[in-house]
Motif scaffolding. Sequence first.
Motif, mmCIF file in Angstrom:
data_model
loop_
_atom_site.group_PDB
_atom_site.id
_atom_site.type_symbol
_atom_site.label_atom_id
_atom_site.label_comp_id
_atom_site.label_asym_id
_atom_site.label_seq_id
_atom_site.Cartn_x
_atom_site.Cartn_y
_atom_site.Cartn_z
ATOM 1 N N LEU A 101 0.648 -1.015 0.108
ATOM 2 C CA LEU A 101 0.028 0.223 -0.444
ATOM 3 C C LEU A 101 1.015 1.162 -0.042
ATOM 4 C CD1 LEU A 101 -3.098 -0.920 2.614
ATOM 5 C CD2 LEU A 101 -2.785 -0.503 -0.642
ATOM 6 N N GLU A 102 1.677 0.841 0.596
ATOM 7 C CA GLU A 102 3.147 2.060 1.190
ATOM 8 C C GLU A 102 3.026 2.776 -0.581
ATOM 9 O OE1 GLU A 102 6.481 1.920 2.781
ATOM 10 O OE2 GLU A 102 5.935 3.629 4.101
ATOM 11 N N ASP A 103 3.220 1.801 -1.524
ATOM 12 C CA ASP A 103 4.679 1.356 -2.748
ATOM 13 C C ASP A 103 3.141 2.343 -3.693
ATOM 14 O OD1 ASP A 103 6.609 1.576 -4.942
ATOM 15 O OD2 ASP A 103 5.406 -0.233 -5.339
ATOM 16 N N LEU A 104 2.071 1.936 -3.695
ATOM 17 C CA LEU A 104 1.022 2.324 -4.600
ATOM 18 C C LEU A 104 1.067 3.802 -3.880
ATOM 19 C CD1 LEU A 104 -1.224 -0.494 -4.213
ATOM 20 C CD2 LEU A 104 -0.181 0.414 -6.516
ATOM 21 N N THR A 105 0.864 3.867 -3.342
ATOM 22 C CA THR A 105 1.029 5.659 -2.748
ATOM 23 C C THR A 105 1.924 6.237 -3.172
ATOM 24 O OG1 THR A 105 -0.856 5.126 -0.647
ATOM 25 C CG2 THR A 105 0.192 7.083 -0.756
ATOM 26 N N ILE B 216 3.782 10.044 -6.662
ATOM 27 C CA ILE B 216 4.984 10.967 -7.611
ATOM 28 C C ILE B 216 4.034 10.616 -9.474
ATOM 29 C CG2 ILE B 216 7.279 9.246 -9.343
ATOM 30 C CD1 ILE B 216 7.825 8.587 -6.321
ATOM 31 N N ALA B 217 3.645 10.322 -9.389
ATOM 32 C CA ALA B 217 2.591 10.544 -10.631
ATOM 33 C C ALA B 217 1.725 11.494 -10.844
ATOM 34 C CB ALA B 217 1.834 9.010 -11.496
ATOM 35 N N LEU C 192 2.861 14.406 -9.151
ATOM 36 C CA LEU C 192 3.759 15.410 -9.224
ATOM 37 C C LEU C 192 4.221 15.993 -10.672
ATOM 38 C CD1 LEU C 192 5.390 14.368 -5.625
ATOM 39 C CD2 LEU C 192 4.522 16.612 -6.070
ATOM 40 N N LYS C 193 4.732 14.676 -11.467
ATOM 41 C CA LYS C 193 5.252 14.855 -12.248
ATOM 42 C C LYS C 193 4.300 14.932 -13.029
ATOM 43 C CE LYS C 193 8.073 10.680 -12.884
ATOM 44 N NZ LYS C 193 8.368 9.854 -13.588
ATOM 45 N N ASN C 194 2.503 15.186 -13.227
ATOM 46 C CA ASN C 194 1.933 15.632 -13.853
ATOM 47 C C ASN C 194 1.658 17.101 -13.629
ATOM 48 O OD1 ASN C 194 1.288 13.265 -15.547
ATOM 49 N ND2 ASN C 194 -0.526 12.890 -13.838
ATOM 50 N N ALA C 195 1.351 17.815 -12.448
ATOM 51 C CA ALA C 195 0.976 18.974 -11.759
ATOM 52 C C ALA C 195 2.543 20.033 -12.044
ATOM 53 C CB ALA C 195 1.661 18.685 -10.627
ATOM 54 N N PHE C 196 3.483 19.626 -12.310
ATOM 55 C CA PHE C 196 4.659 19.851 -12.816
ATOM 56 C C PHE C 196 5.356 19.469 -14.667
ATOM 57 C CE2 PHE C 196 4.930 19.860 -8.285
ATOM 58 C CZ PHE C 196 4.679 21.226 -8.097
ATOM 59 N N GLY C 197 4.399 19.402 -15.048
ATOM 60 C CA GLY C 197 5.087 18.452 -16.968
ATOM 61 C C GLY C 197 6.873 18.047 -16.766
ATOM 62 N N GLY C 198 6.011 16.774 -16.327
ATOM 63 C CA GLY C 198 7.565 15.867 -16.412
ATOM 64 C C GLY C 198 6.823 14.767 -17.526
ATOM 65 N N SER C 199 6.404 14.997 -17.520
ATOM 66 C CA SER C 199 5.904 13.873 -18.760
ATOM 67 C C SER C 199 6.383 14.596 -20.076
ATOM 68 C CB SER C 199 4.942 12.981 -18.660
ATOM 69 O OG SER C 199 3.965 13.770 -18.353
ATOM 70 N N LYS C 200 7.405 14.787 -21.102
ATOM 71 C CA LYS C 200 7.685 15.964 -22.353
ATOM 72 C C LYS C 200 7.498 14.751 -23.333
ATOM 73 C CE LYS C 200 9.926 19.121 -20.313
ATOM 74 N NZ LYS C 200 11.222 20.366 -19.894
#
Length: 65
Positions: A45-49, A54-55, A57-65
């Motif tokens: 559960l900790e790993d899923l959370t 992290i996903a 945060l990546k979407n919020a800061f435009g990490g996936s280009k």
Amino acid sequence: MTPKKYMSEVIKEGKRIRWPKRDVLLSTIIVVILIAGFTALFLALEDLTAGSLIAQLKNAFGGSK
């Protein structure tokens, strides 16, 4: 020390061990299995959370280009 002498001493020491009774052994095994299962569930559960966080945060800061 020769392997034959080593094995004979291992067997001699093994006979000195006071093994637990069956009911004590089974209850101990059950407790160990329950603790291991709880720990595995908690870590999964900790790993899923963490992965979800992290996903996001990546979407919020435009990490996936």
